[in-house]
Each structure stands twice: as structure tokens, then as C-alpha cells.
Design a protein around this motif. Structure first.
Motif, PDB file in Angstrom:
ATOM      1  N   THR A 163       0.873  -1.441   0.111  1.00  0.00           N
ATOM      2  CA  THR A 163       0.176  -0.203   0.022  1.00  0.00           C
ATOM      3  C   THR A 163       0.867   1.689   0.221  1.00  0.00           C
ATOM      4  N   ALA A 164       1.607   1.181   0.749  1.00  0.00           N
ATOM      5  CA  ALA A 164       2.870   2.406   0.757  1.00  0.00           C
ATOM      6  C   ALA A 164       4.274   2.456  -0.390  1.00  0.00           C
ATOM      7  N   ARG A 165       4.602   1.102  -0.224  1.00  0.00           N
ATOM      8  CA  ARG A 165       5.979   1.152  -1.112  1.00  0.00           C
ATOM      9  C   ARG A 165       6.269   0.342  -1.339  1.00  0.00           C
ATOM     10  N   ILE A 166       5.769   0.166  -2.258  1.00  0.00           N
ATOM     11  CA  ILE A 166       5.950  -0.703  -3.905  1.00  0.00           C
ATOM     12  C   ILE A 166       5.131   1.077  -4.264  1.00  0.00           C
ATOM     13  N   PRO A 167       3.725   2.012  -4.337  1.00  0.00           N
ATOM     14  CA  PRO A 167       3.706   2.844  -4.932  1.00  0.00           C
ATOM     15  C   PRO A 167       4.435   3.930  -4.741  1.00  0.00           C
ATOM     16  N   LYS A 168       5.416   4.278  -3.806  1.00  0.00           N
ATOM     17  CA  LYS A 168       6.257   5.051  -3.182  1.00  0.00           C
ATOM     18  C   LYS A 168       7.090   4.847  -4.576  1.00  0.00           C
ATOM     19  N   TYR A 169       7.478   3.484  -4.466  1.00  0.00           N
ATOM     20  CA  TYR A 169       8.829   3.233  -5.243  1.00  0.00           C
ATOM     21  C   TYR A 169       8.511   3.660  -7.227  1.00  0.00           C
ATOM     22  N   LEU A 170       7.713   3.295  -7.000  1.00  0.00           N
ATOM     23  CA  LEU A 170       7.085   2.721  -8.267  1.00  0.00           C
ATOM     24  C   LEU A 170       6.641   4.656  -9.339  1.00  0.00           C
ATOM     25  N   ASN A 171       5.862   5.140  -8.323  1.00  0.00           N
ATOM     26  CA  ASN A 171       5.228   6.559  -9.025  1.00  0.00           C
ATOM     27  C   ASN A 171       6.712   7.191  -9.035  1.00  0.00           C
ATOM     28  N   TRP A 172       7.715   7.201  -8.398  1.00  0.00           N
ATOM     29  CA  TRP A 172       9.249   7.796  -7.907  1.00  0.00           C
ATOM     30  C   TRP A 172       9.685   7.766 -10.288  1.00  0.00           C
ATOM     31  N   LEU A 173      10.155   6.460  -9.937  1.00  0.00           N
ATOM     32  CA  LEU A 173      10.326   6.383 -11.117  1.00  0.00           C
ATOM     33  C   LEU A 173       9.311   6.520 -12.394  1.00  0.00           C
ATOM     34  N   GLU A 174       8.247   6.411 -12.389  1.00  0.00           N
ATOM     35  CA  GLU A 174       7.043   7.773 -13.093  1.00  0.00           C
ATOM     36  C   GLU A 174       7.259   8.694 -13.248  1.00  0.00           C
ATOM     37  N   ARG A 175       7.722   9.058 -11.926  1.00  0.00           N
ATOM     38  CA  ARG A 175       7.414  10.612 -12.412  1.00  0.00           C
ATOM     39  C   ARG A 175       8.939  10.963 -12.663  1.00  0.00           C
ATOM     40  N   ILE A 176      10.022  10.412 -12.664  1.00  0.00           N
ATOM     41  CA  ILE A 176      11.562  10.568 -13.218  1.00  0.00           C
ATOM     42  C   ILE A 176      11.098  10.171 -14.844  1.00  0.00           C
ATOM     43  N   LEU A 177      10.384   8.812 -15.086  1.00  0.00           N
ATOM     44  CA  LEU A 177      10.205   9.112 -17.124  1.00  0.00           C
ATOM     45  C   LEU A 177       9.486  10.216 -17.184  1.00  0.00           C
ATOM     46  N   ALA A 178       8.271  11.142 -17.115  1.00  0.00           N
ATOM     47  CA  ALA A 178       7.861  11.916 -16.946  1.00  0.00           C
ATOM     48  C   ALA A 178       8.362  12.971 -17.343  1.00  0.00           C
ATOM     49  N   PHE A 233       3.903 -10.005  -6.525  1.00  0.00           N
ATOM     50  CA  PHE A 233       2.729  -9.104  -6.464  1.00  0.00           C
ATOM     51  C   PHE A 233       1.362  -8.894  -7.050  1.00  0.00           C
ATOM     52  N   PRO A 234       1.258 -10.259  -8.185  1.00  0.00           N
ATOM     53  CA  PRO A 234       0.459  -9.872  -9.566  1.00  0.00           C
ATOM     54  C   PRO A 234      -0.684  -8.688  -9.344  1.00  0.00           C
ATOM     55  N   ASN A 235      -1.159  -8.984  -7.951  1.00  0.00           N
ATOM     56  CA  ASN A 235      -2.565  -7.943  -8.351  1.00  0.00           C
ATOM     57  C   ASN A 235      -2.767  -6.519  -7.726  1.00  0.00           C
ATOM     58  N   THR A 236      -1.941  -6.194  -6.780  1.00  0.00           N
ATOM     59  CA  THR A 236      -1.505  -4.896  -6.673  1.00  0.00           C
ATOM     60  C   THR A 236      -0.334  -4.619  -7.287  1.00  0.00           C
ATOM     61  N   LEU A 237       0.128  -4.972  -8.984  1.00  0.00           N
ATOM     62  CA  LEU A 237       1.044  -4.581  -9.982  1.00  0.00           C
ATOM     63  C   LEU A 237      -0.340  -4.421 -11.232  1.00  0.00           C
ATOM     64  N   ALA A 238      -1.725  -5.527 -10.982  1.00  0.00           N
ATOM     65  CA  ALA A 238      -2.754  -4.986 -11.832  1.00  0.00           C
ATOM     66  C   ALA A 238      -3.234  -4.081 -11.866  1.00  0.00           C
ATOM     67  N   ARG A 239      -3.398  -3.668  -9.971  1.00  0.00           N
ATOM     68  CA  ARG A 239      -4.462  -2.226  -9.567  1.00  0.00           C
ATOM     69  C   ARG A 239      -2.929  -1.478 -10.135  1.00  0.00           C
ATOM     70  N   LEU A 240      -2.279  -1.533  -9.938  1.00  0.00           N
ATOM     71  CA  LEU A 240      -1.220  -0.281  -9.926  1.00  0.00           C
ATOM     72  C   LEU A 240      -0.871   0.340 -11.662  1.00  0.00           C
ATOM     73  N   GLN A 241      -1.368  -0.410 -12.475  1.00  0.00           N
ATOM     74  CA  GLN A 241      -0.178  -0.684 -14.150  1.00  0.00           C
ATOM     75  C   GLN A 241      -1.259   0.576 -14.452  1.00  0.00           C
ATOM     76  N   PRO A 242      -1.860   0.654 -15.008  1.00  0.00           N
ATOM     77  CA  PRO A 242      -2.720   1.691 -15.211  1.00  0.00           C
ATOM     78  C   PRO A 242      -2.408   3.198 -14.713  1.00  0.00           C
ATOM     79  N   THR A 243      -2.032   3.563 -13.495  1.00  0.00           N
ATOM     80  CA  THR A 243      -1.201   4.391 -12.939  1.00  0.00           C
ATOM     81  C   THR A 243       0.699   4.705 -13.410  1.00  0.00           C
ATOM     82  N   LEU A 244       0.845   3.972 -14.577  1.00  0.00           N
ATOM     83  CA  LEU A 244       1.953   3.770 -14.650  1.00  0.00           C
ATOM     84  C   LEU A 244       3.045   3.106 -15.837  1.00  0.00           C
ATOM     85  N   PRO A 245       1.695   4.706 -16.866  1.00  0.00           N
ATOM     86  CA  PRO A 245       2.178   3.639 -18.058  1.00  0.00           C
ATOM     87  C   PRO A 245       3.611   4.014 -19.088  1.00  0.00           C
ATOM     88  N   ARG A 246       4.746   4.869 -18.182  1.00  0.00           N
ATOM     89  CA  ARG A 246       5.445   5.388 -18.724  1.00  0.00           C
ATOM     90  C   ARG A 246       6.378   4.164 -18.581  1.00  0.00           C
TER      91      ARG A 246
END
Ligand SMILES: N[C@@H](CCC(=O)N[C@@H](CS)C(=O)NCC(=O)O)C(=O)O
Length: 247
Positions: free
Chosen positions: A144-159, A189-202
Motif C-alpha cells: 500500500t505504501a512502499r511499492i507505490p512510492k518507489y514506482l511512482n517515483w520512477l514514473e515521475r522521472i520518466l515523465a 505481487f500480481p494483484n497489486t501490480l495489476a491495480r497499479l499498472q494503469p497509473t504507471l504507463p511510462r
């Protein structure tokens, strides 16, 4: 140019942290020997890895993966991928870019360590099966906290980079590490990543671009690429990634 193959020392049977190194070696087309996967009769096996940990190469690496490159012995995943990436043009050419790529790779190594800690939250010495309650607590905060924090951070760098890569204008070893951690998290974490994938297009577009690189595609299709399994870092335990997590 060097002629002697690199020697990679890593536990056989798992992708683990060794995979981050293999991907870079495979992408640059550098000859290497995955020593512990070789038969003992040919100088391989875990025994040889243990000897290296015990100083056989003249230094005392703390833990695998370990790379021998002629006279150099390097350990720590991110230090190895930086070394090989910079040597073989899979890194930014300028100092600023090189430091940034290294910082990103070290941060991905932190994410890898946190992933490991979801199944070994109290002790690395005892089996997951004996620390399930703590693992469930740890995995919940990881999901709920750490995967989103790390992956959103990578997404932001890409953006922020019109080139669609983490640093500079071309794919570097940092992008290969991002590929591997995204693949690993999708496995574990297939379920978590499936939920997050649409928010991490890049990030997923980058994942696909890395997978399509000819040398990487050939490697992924080869028997050298071991499947993910429950001995490695990215483990799929249903209890740690429920389909419908309680709020
Ligand atoms: N920070 C190190 C961690 C190395 C590590 O923990 N290696 C594992 C295998 S993936 C190991 O065998 N550790 C033995 C130990 O820590 O005692 C890296 O990124 O390479």
C-alpha cells in the motif's frame, strides 16, 4: 578490448540479485561465465562461490552477486551494473548522467531489499513459513505504501524526460534494473501490480522497450533465464498479495 570472459558468482537456481547483472552482461554481449551454474568438474558449483566469499580472489566480498573482471573483483549489485554499463556503453556518457544512473540503480537495490523483507521480515535466517504473521503485516505496508512510492517515483522521472528513459537519451543499465524490478513485482505481487499498472504507463512502456531489445529478447527466451520461483527474492505467496485486500 578484454578477451577473458567475466566471471559472475551467484547462487544457482534463482534469478535473485544476480539477474540484474546478467541482464547487463547479456545486453552488451559481453562473454561471461555464470560460475556457480557450471559443473564442479569444470571448476564451477557453489563450492567455488563459497571459496570466493572466503577470499579466494584476494578480497572478501560480503555477499553475491560478485563479478570478476580480470584483476577487478566487484560486489554490490548496483556497483557491478554501473561498472559493466559504463565499460560497455550502457550508461550515460557524461559525469552528471553517470552519477544519476548510479543513484537510481542504488535506489532500485533498496526496493529489491524491501521486497525481500516482505517474506523475511523478522530474520533472514529462518524460513518464510515460520514468520508468516509478520510477513503479512510487512507485505501490507509494502503493497500500500512502499511499492507505490518507489514506482511512482520512477514514473515521475520518466515523465520528466522526453526520451522515455530514466537518464539521458538512451537506455542504460538503470533502465534494465527498472525492467527487472517491475517484472519481479508483477510476479510476486500480481494483484497489486495489476491495480497499479494503469497509473504507471511510462514505466510499463519502458519495461516493454527493454524486453524488446534484441539481446534481451534472446536472453529472455533462452534457458539461461531461469523462471521466477519461491527461493528467490521475488516470491509469489497468495497470502502476501490478496486479490481483494481488506481496507
Ligand atoms: N546489497 C547487496 C545485497 C547482497 C545480498 O544480500 N545477497 C544475497 C543473495 S541475493 C546473499 O546471499 N546474502 C547473504 C548474506 O547477506 O548473508 C547487493 O545489492 O548486492
Amino acid at each position: 578490448m578484454r578477451s577473458e570472459p567475466y566471471e559472475l558468482f551467484y547462487w544457482p537456481g534463482i534469478q535473485g540479485r544476480g539477474e540484474f547483472v546478467r541482464l547487463v552482461l547479456e545486453d552488451v554481449g559481453a562473454p561471461y561465465v555464470d560460475v556457480a551454474r557450471q559443473p564442479a568438474a569444470r571448476g564451477g558449483g557453489v563450492k567455488r562461490l563459497l571459496a570466493v566469499l572466503d577470499g579466494a580472489l584476494g578480497v572478501y566480498p560480503f555477499a553475491p552477486p560478485i563479478l570478476r573482471a580480470g584483476p577487478f573483483v566487484i560486489w554490490q549489485t548496483a556497483a557491478i551494473t554501473r561498472f559493466v554499463g559504463e565499460r560497455h556503453g550502457l550508461a550515460p556518457a557524461d559525469d552528471h548522467g553517470r552519477h544519476t544512473a548510479s543513484c537510481i540503480a542504488v535506489t532500485i537495490a533498496d526496493l529489491v531489499a524491501e521486497t525481500h523483507d516482505t517474506h523475511h521480515p523478522t530474520s533472514v535466517e529462518i524460513a518464510y513459513e515460520r514468520q508468516r504473521p509478520a510477513a503479512a503485516v510487512r507485505a501490507k505496508s509494502f503493497r500500500t505504501a512502499r511499492i507505490p512510492k518507489y514506482l511512482n517515483w520512477l514514473e515521475r522521472i520518466l515523465a520528466a524526460n522526453p526520451a522515455g528513459v530514466l537518464v539521458g537519451h538512451a537506455i542504460s543499465y538503470a533502465d534494465l534494473s527498472a525492467f527487472q524490478v517491475v517484472e519481479g513485482l508483477h510476479y510476486a505481487f500480481p494483484n497489486t501490480l495489476a491495480r497499479l499498472q494503469p497509473t504507471l504507463p511510462r514505466l510499463h512502456e519502458l519495461r516493454d522497450r527493454v524486453a524488446a531489445r534484441p539481446a534481451i529478447a534472446a536472453y529472455l527466451a533462452s534457458s539461461r533465464r531461469l523462471p521466477f520461483n519461491e527461493e528467490g527474492i521475488f516470491r509469489r505467496y497468495a497470502a502476501l498479495d490478496p486479490k481483494h485486500p481488506a481496507k
